[in-house]
Write a protein that holds these residues in place. Structure first.
Motif, PDB file in Angstrom:
ATOM      1  N   UNK A  97      39.990  45.101  48.923  1.00 10.66           N
ATOM      2  CA  UNK A  97      39.063  45.930  48.866  1.00 10.66           C
ATOM      3  C   UNK A  97      39.124  47.065  49.906  1.00 10.66           C
ATOM      4  N   UNK A  98      39.923  46.804  50.843  1.00  6.42           N
ATOM      5  CA  UNK A  98      40.071  47.817  51.888  1.00  6.42           C
ATOM      6  C   UNK A  98      41.017  48.960  51.596  1.00  6.42           C
ATOM      7  N   UNK A  99      41.771  48.939  50.501  1.00  4.03           N
ATOM      8  CA  UNK A  99      42.737  49.745  49.940  1.00  4.03           C
ATOM      9  C   UNK A  99      41.905  51.048  49.428  1.00  4.03           C
ATOM     10  N   UNK A 100      40.577  50.920  49.174  1.00  6.30           N
ATOM     11  CA  UNK A 100      39.958  51.886  48.504  1.00  6.30           C
ATOM     12  C   UNK A 100      38.656  52.369  49.468  1.00  6.30           C
ATOM     13  N   UNK A 101      38.217  51.317  49.979  1.00  9.51           N
ATOM     14  CA  UNK A 101      37.103  51.613  51.028  1.00  9.51           C
ATOM     15  C   UNK A 101      37.123  50.657  52.120  1.00  9.51           C
ATOM     16  N   UNK A 102      37.150  51.262  53.343  1.00  8.78           N
ATOM     17  CA  UNK A 102      37.102  50.357  54.615  1.00  8.78           C
ATOM     18  C   UNK A 102      35.738  50.832  55.451  1.00  8.78           C
ATOM     19  N   UNK A 103      34.680  51.358  54.790  1.00  9.85           N
ATOM     20  CA  UNK A 103      33.612  51.792  55.645  1.00  9.85           C
ATOM     21  C   UNK A 103      32.613  50.603  55.953  1.00  9.85           C
ATOM     22  N   UNK A 104      31.346  51.036  56.547  1.00 10.70           N
ATOM     23  CA  UNK A 104      30.412  49.963  56.909  1.00 10.70           C
ATOM     24  C   UNK A 104      29.377  49.883  55.880  1.00 10.70           C
ATOM     25  N   UNK A 105      29.219  50.771  54.884  1.00 10.33           N
ATOM     26  CA  UNK A 105      28.087  50.377  53.951  1.00 10.33           C
ATOM     27  C   UNK A 105      28.159  49.254  53.221  1.00 10.33           C
ATOM     28  N   UNK A 106      27.016  48.849  52.936  1.00 10.52           N
ATOM     29  CA  UNK A 106      27.021  47.459  52.058  1.00 10.52           C
ATOM     30  C   UNK A 106      27.197  47.753  50.482  1.00 10.52           C
ATOM     31  N   UNK A 107      28.442  47.951  50.119  1.00 10.67           N
ATOM     32  CA  UNK A 107      28.733  48.027  48.552  1.00 10.67           C
ATOM     33  C   UNK A 107      29.736  47.586  48.170  1.00 10.67           C
ATOM     34  N   UNK A 108      29.893  47.205  46.865  1.00 11.70           N
ATOM     35  CA  UNK A 108      30.704  46.482  46.187  1.00 11.70           C
ATOM     36  C   UNK A 108      31.997  47.526  45.925  1.00 11.70           C
ATOM     37  N   UNK A 109      33.281  46.942  45.906  1.00  8.57           N
ATOM     38  CA  UNK A 109      34.353  47.768  45.593  1.00  8.57           C
ATOM     39  C   UNK A 109      35.181  47.124  44.295  1.00  8.57           C
ATOM     40  N   UNK A 110      35.474  48.069  43.407  1.00 16.34           N
ATOM     41  CA  UNK A 110      36.036  47.700  42.170  1.00 16.34           C
ATOM     42  C   UNK A 110      37.275  48.421  42.079  1.00 16.34           C
ATOM     43  N   UNK A 111      38.474  47.879  42.370  1.00 18.32           N
ATOM     44  CA  UNK A 111      39.743  48.584  42.587  1.00 18.32           C
ATOM     45  C   UNK A 111      40.801  47.823  41.865  1.00 18.32           C
ATOM     46  N   UNK A 112      40.803  47.633  40.641  1.00 21.26           N
ATOM     47  CA  UNK A 112      41.833  46.944  39.926  1.00 21.26           C
ATOM     48  C   UNK A 112      43.265  47.631  40.025  1.00 21.26           C
ATOM     49  N   UNK A 113      44.192  46.789  39.991  1.00 17.56           N
ATOM     50  CA  UNK A 113      45.553  47.185  39.751  1.00 17.56           C
ATOM     51  C   UNK A 113      45.988  47.158  38.566  1.00 17.56           C
ATOM     52  N   UNK A 114      45.600  46.252  37.616  1.00 19.20           N
ATOM     53  CA  UNK A 114      45.802  46.173  36.035  1.00 19.20           C
ATOM     54  C   UNK A 114      44.878  46.449  35.494  1.00 19.20           C
ATOM     55  N   UNK A 115      45.287  46.719  34.076  1.00 19.09           N
ATOM     56  CA  UNK A 115      44.139  46.724  32.987  1.00 19.09           C
ATOM     57  C   UNK A 115      44.578  46.409  31.683  1.00 19.09           C
ATOM     58  N   UNK A 116      43.773  45.970  30.688  1.00 19.64           N
ATOM     59  CA  UNK A 116      44.146  45.747  29.553  1.00 19.64           C
ATOM     60  C   UNK A 116      44.130  46.914  28.571  1.00 19.64           C
ATOM     61  N   UNK A 117      45.186  47.221  27.654  1.00 17.08           N
ATOM     62  CA  UNK A 117      45.188  48.182  26.952  1.00 17.08           C
ATOM     63  C   UNK A 117      45.107  47.842  25.406  1.00 17.08           C
ATOM     64  N   UNK A 118      44.106  48.204  24.747  1.00 19.68           N
ATOM     65  CA  UNK A 118      43.895  47.470  23.397  1.00 19.68           C
ATOM     66  C   UNK A 118      45.188  47.961  22.349  1.00 19.68           C
TER      67      UNK A 118
END
Length: 151
Positions: A97-118
């Motif tokens: 999560x820290x690679x996208x956001x390292x702040x103090x706000x209480x938020x969820x982080x979604x930072x996938x490295x991989x995805x599925x391509x149909x």
């Protein structure tokens, strides 16, 4: 030739450098790839896994490139070793999560490295065995199943 940087590891940078001298090469950000597709003859992507049904797992951004290619009528080819044909689901998890956001706000982080391509966005899979159609991918998967069951 446009080459994406391929975050988070930056593998595309070395790929771009390797083609200098043989092609006119432009290194671009992953986010910019869909904008470059309209001028392409084809979109080539790698794969961390190719499923027997034709779905492909690759780095995030591949699906956006494939959608842009479809909209522009440009083929998408997956280039990988035949051993990337996978029998089991490939994990598609988030990065730290820290690679996208390292702040103090209480938020969820979604930072996938991989995805599925149909599969509907992939025009072909190219391996050391040549270009594989869907029947060929299934054949390779069957071979892998036989080897997995061999004792």
């Amino acid at each position: 030739m446009f080459v994406a940087e391929s975050r988070p590891g930056g593998e595309g940078i070395a790929v771009a450098e390797s083609f200098v001298g043989d092609f006119d090469v432009t290194l671009t950000s992953d986010a910019n790839v869909p904008a470059t597709v309209a001028d392409a003859d084809a979109v080539l992507v790698g794969a961390d896994a190719v499923f027997p049904d034709g779905r492909v797992v690759n780095k995030v951004g591949t699906r956006a490139a494939a959608l842009a290619a479809r909209d522009a009528g440009i083929p998408v080819l997956v280039v990988c070793a035949a051993d990337k044909v996978a029998l089991e689901p490939h994990p598609v998890g988030d990065s730290e999560a820290g690679s996208l956001y390292d702040g103090d706000a209480q938020l969820d982080v979604c930072d996938p490295v991989f995805e599925v391509v149909p599969a509907r966005l992939v025009d072909g899979v190219v391996t050391e065995e040549g270009r594989l159609d869907s029947a060929d991918v299934e054949r390779v998967a069957d071979e892998h199943r036989r080897w997995a069951d061999w004792e």
